[in-house]
Design a protein around this motif. Structure first.
Motif, PDB file in Angstrom:
ATOM      1  N   TYR A  15       0.752  -1.339  -0.044  1.00  0.00           N
ATOM      2  CA  TYR A  15      -0.011   0.021   0.095  1.00  0.00           C
ATOM      3  C   TYR A  15       0.801   1.233   0.075  1.00  0.00           C
ATOM      4  O   TYR A  15       1.922   1.334   0.367  1.00  0.00           O
ATOM      5  CB  TYR A  15      -0.993  -0.046   1.267  1.00  0.00           C
ATOM      6  CG  TYR A  15      -1.797  -1.205   1.509  1.00  0.00           C
ATOM      7  CD1 TYR A  15      -3.204  -0.868   0.723  1.00  0.00           C
ATOM      8  CD2 TYR A  15      -1.548  -2.373   2.022  1.00  0.00           C
ATOM      9  CE1 TYR A  15      -3.951  -2.066   0.719  1.00  0.00           C
ATOM     10  CE2 TYR A  15      -2.484  -3.258   2.162  1.00  0.00           C
ATOM     11  CZ  TYR A  15      -3.700  -3.340   1.520  1.00  0.00           C
ATOM     12  OH  TYR A  15      -4.531  -4.306   1.424  1.00  0.00           O
TER      13      TYR A  15
ATOM     14  N   SER B 258      -5.573   2.395  -2.848  1.00  0.00           N
ATOM     15  CA  SER B 258      -4.133   2.590  -2.368  1.00  0.00           C
ATOM     16  C   SER B 258      -3.235   1.452  -2.442  1.00  0.00           C
ATOM     17  O   SER B 258      -1.984   1.247  -1.978  1.00  0.00           O
ATOM     18  CB  SER B 258      -4.457   2.809  -0.491  1.00  0.00           C
ATOM     19  OG  SER B 258      -5.089   4.001  -0.283  1.00  0.00           O
ATOM     20  N   MET B 259      -3.669   0.374  -3.171  1.00  0.00           N
ATOM     21  CA  MET B 259      -2.941  -0.670  -3.496  1.00  0.00           C
ATOM     22  C   MET B 259      -1.949  -0.552  -4.490  1.00  0.00           C
ATOM     23  O   MET B 259      -2.235   0.285  -5.712  1.00  0.00           O
ATOM     24  CB  MET B 259      -3.857  -1.790  -3.629  1.00  0.00           C
ATOM     25  CG  MET B 259      -4.640  -2.495  -2.694  1.00  0.00           C
ATOM     26  SD  MET B 259      -5.625  -3.690  -2.990  1.00  0.00           S
ATOM     27  CE  MET B 259      -6.239  -4.307  -1.436  1.00  0.00           C
TER      28      MET B 259
END
Length: 728
Positions: free
Chosen positions: A11, A66-67
């Motif tokens: 992340y 957010s990955m």
């Protein structure tokens, strides 16, 4: 795969994703908070399901954006994010039906149908690329790429949302209370806002729109929560309220300090790492003390009314130790509410174990309160609720439908707008009924919260002070006070009615006086001429004419007597002789001596029961003798009609208010309908030619000038008693 999801290295800090995640967590906590305020309430359950589902959607968007890895993002999106997206619509539909129990029963099959359809879409989503075929990578992060069936899903999504909106329209049309209508209007607004969240689907089709669904969804669920709070009587400080107040006060406190730091930032670029560290530590140190000094002042500014009420609560709690008994506690409690909340009508009911009822212990501004049975369904529900109940809100709650009539009857009988229960150990020991406020305003959020906090020390104090003997005594005293008040009102009403009758009588007498004065003067002169000429004729008349002349003289003299009575009746007070001390005993003796022989001849016994110590009265002896003579003559005529051995009793006696003169006879009595007329001018029950109907009317006028009153007590066949009361 699971290890990858929970690995922080997969992340990165994404500013675009943070609002989605924060709002998702916040609205989930909103739903859980509402749920724990009423776990058995279907509307609470439906709202919690809706908010948690929406929270899954928004937190999923935040996490996926957010990955770093696309494969992980697509898997997470299909399994987690789209669970919230798919199941949000049946949850909203379910929520829309819970506002009306009948609608919920009718739409139950449709609820299951929508959830089943959602389950099918979810199964397709996680098992194939037909809904989420891949991922787009935008500046804001990864977003799902629309599959072949996503358009079908979107059509179903909007169809169910429209059906939910129609449910709210139906509830609005069938609403019987103003509050429910207002809540439905807010729900219409919430739906309008929610549809702006549709822009979240545009990135799925390759349109790079900044994702703002978090804001419409936040407003949508918050408005829904606000309606639930108002509708379900949750007069408590909600998570949203706390969050909003925290955000506002923190922003006001931080923004000025942040502006100063931002302005000074360019000057700090050339500092060494050590100097920069010292600088930031100094800034944090200053900010800590700055925030600690500013925050309490802002809290006080934004919640001034709340602060004032809490100070009142603290003072009341301190005063409790000085109250010696239950009566003092009740008085102090009622004074507090009337002074601080401007409560106009207030009553407190306390539990009486001996009768199995709640009995009124104190009442302010309200009368005729009745005990309430402890078996009341409303009181049992009130015990479970354990919080202030606002009547305007309560009538709209479907959970009270079974005992709604009973609840409305209690609110109506106590003239209450708010009922505050006193519960100790799960047992209702009493409740307070608060009526309208003298300033005509509604009870505010802070005031309801104040009442909920006030009931804690009040409940403990009532429990410590309550003895069932005291409760019964207070209840009996309140009952006696109500009865005494009713008697005073009834007595006053009778006095007013009597005064009105006297005013009417006085008006009649005044009218008759005016008439009598004119008639007497007009008739008196020709009548004098008739008598004079009759006497002249008598001097030269023969034996045959003397009888006719005597009849003329007798008739003229009778007319002259009537005229004299009319003249006396019409005479004004200023023409009367001044009042002097008069002995009623002497008046009675003189009148009886004058009429005694005549009464003896007609076989009527006159008895006197005179109190020789009777005080004198102010008046005119001649006029009082005239009144007594009229009463005795009327009694004689009445007895003669009854053809019985007559008896008249004359009595004088003292009273707390003055002196009474009573004249009683054993004649046929006076009928109730005639008792109302006997003092009217010209009213008589005698045969034509035997009475003028002026005796009692003239007597009434004389007594009025003396400040005396006259009343009659009689029953048909039982004689009559006239009582004259003179002031001393």
């Amino acid at each position: 795969m699971m290890n990858s999801i929970f690995n922080p290295q997969n992340y990165y800090l994404n500013g675009y994703a943070m609002p989605h995640f924060i709002v998702g967590v916040l609205i989930s906590f909103e739903g859980l908070f509402v749920f724990f305020q009423g776990k058995k309430t279907i509307t609470h359950i439906a709202y919690t399901v809706t908010t948690v589902t929406a929270g899954i959607w928004l937190t999923g968007v935040g996490v996926a954006c957010s990955m770093r890895d696309e494969a992980m993002a697509i898997t997470f999106s299909r399994w987690y994010t789209w669970f919230g997206i798919i199941f949000i619509t049946p949850a909203v539909y379910f929520f829309s039906t819970t506002w009306n129990p009948d609608l919920l029963r009718r739409k139950l099959k449709w609820i299951w149908c929508h959830y089943l359809t959602a389950a099918v879409f979810y199964a397709v989503c996680v098992s194939s690329p037909h809904i989420v075929s891949g991922m787009y990578h935008y500046r804001a992060g990864y977003f799902p790429k629309a599959g072949a069936l996503e358009l079908v899903f979107i059509v179903w999504f909007y169809t169910v949302m429209i059906l939910s909106f129609l449910n709210f329209i139906r509830i609005y049309r069938e609403a019987t209370t103003t509050l429910l209508k207002k809540n439905m209007k807010l729900m219409f607004l919430a739906f309008v806002i929610a549809f702006f969240g549709s822009v979240e689907y545009l990135p799925n089709y390759g349109i790079p729109v900044f994702p703002v669904a978090f804001l419409p969804m936040f407003l949508f669920t918050t408005i829904m929560g606000y309606c639930v709070i108002r509708y379900r009587l949750m007069d408590i400080e909600t998570v949203i309220h706390k969050t909003f107040m925290w955000f506002v006060t923190s922003a006001v406190a931080i923004l000025p300090f942040g502006g100063i730091i931002y302005t000074a930032q360019p000057m700090m670029r050339d500092l060494s790492p050590f100097a920069a560290g010292v600088y930031f530590l100094t800034v944090l140190f200053i900010f800590y003390f700055y925030y600690r000094s500013v925050q309490p002042r802002l809290d006080k500014l934004f919640q001034r009314k709340h602060t004032n009420l809490m100070a009142v609560l603290d003072r009341f709690s301190g005063e409790l130790v000085h109250l010696k008994n239950l009566r003092d506690l009740l008085q102090s409690f009622s004074r507090l509410l009337r002074r601080e909340l401007f409560v106009r009508r207030l009553s407190v009911y306390l539990r009486d174990e001996t009768t199995g009822k709640m009995v009124p212990a104190i009442a302010k501004g309200i009368r005729n309160l009745r005990p309430v049975s402890l078996e009341s369904s409303f009181l049992q529900w009130l015990t479970e609720t354990d919080s202030a109940v606002v009547g305007e809100l309560a009538v709209s709650d479907p959970s009270v439908e079974v005992f709604k009539v009973e609840m409305e009857r209690l609110f109506l009988s106590t003239q209450a707008e708010v009922i505050l229960p006193f519960i100790l150990g799960g047992r209702l020991i009493g409740f307070a009924s608060l009526g309208k406020k003298s300033n005509l305003r509604r009870y505010s959020f802070n005031e309801i919260r104040f009442l909920d906090r006030l009931k804690v020390p009040a409940t403990i104090a009532f429990s410590n002070s309550m003895r069932y003997e005291d409760i019964r005594k207070l209840s009996d005293e309140l009952q006696l006070w109500n009865q005494a008040l009713e008697e005073r009102v009834e007595r006053r009403t009778r006095e007013l009615a009597k005064a009105q009758e006297q005013l009417v009588q006085a008006e009649k007498l005044a009218t008759l006086g005016t008439l009598a004065g004119g008639v007497a003067h007009e008739i008196n002169n020709p009548l004098t001429a008739v008598l004079t000429n009759a006497q002249i004729l008598r001097m030269s008349a023969n034996e045959e004419d003397l009888e006719s002349i005597s009849l003329i003289e007798e008739g003229a003299k009778r007319c002259q007597g009537i005229i004299q009575k009319l003249m006396k009746y019409a005479r004004k007070t200023t023409e009367e002789m001044p009042h002097k001390d008069v002995s009623l005993v002497d008046v009675v003796k003189g009148t009886v001596a004058l009429l005694g022989y005549q009464f003896h001849q007609e076989n009527i016994e006159v008895l006197t029961r005179l109190d020789e110590g009777t005080p004198t009265v102010k008046g005119n002896a001649g006029e009082i003798e005239q009144v007594l003579t009229n009463l005795l003559v009327n009694a004689k005529d009445s007895i003669r009609l009854a053809k019985v051995k007559g008896r008249i009793v004359i009595e004088t006696r003292r009273t707390p208010k003055g002196v009474e003169l009573c004249v009683s006879d054993n004649g046929p009595g006076i009928s109730p309908e005639n008792q109302k007329k006997i003092f009217d001018p010209f009213f008589t029950t005698k045969d034509v030619g035997e009475g003028t109907g002026l005796g009692l009317s003239v007597s009434f006028g004389i007594l009025k000038r003396h400040g005396a009153t006259i009343r009659v007590a009689s029953e048909t066949g039982q004689g009559a008693t006239f009582t004259i009361e003179f002031p001393v």
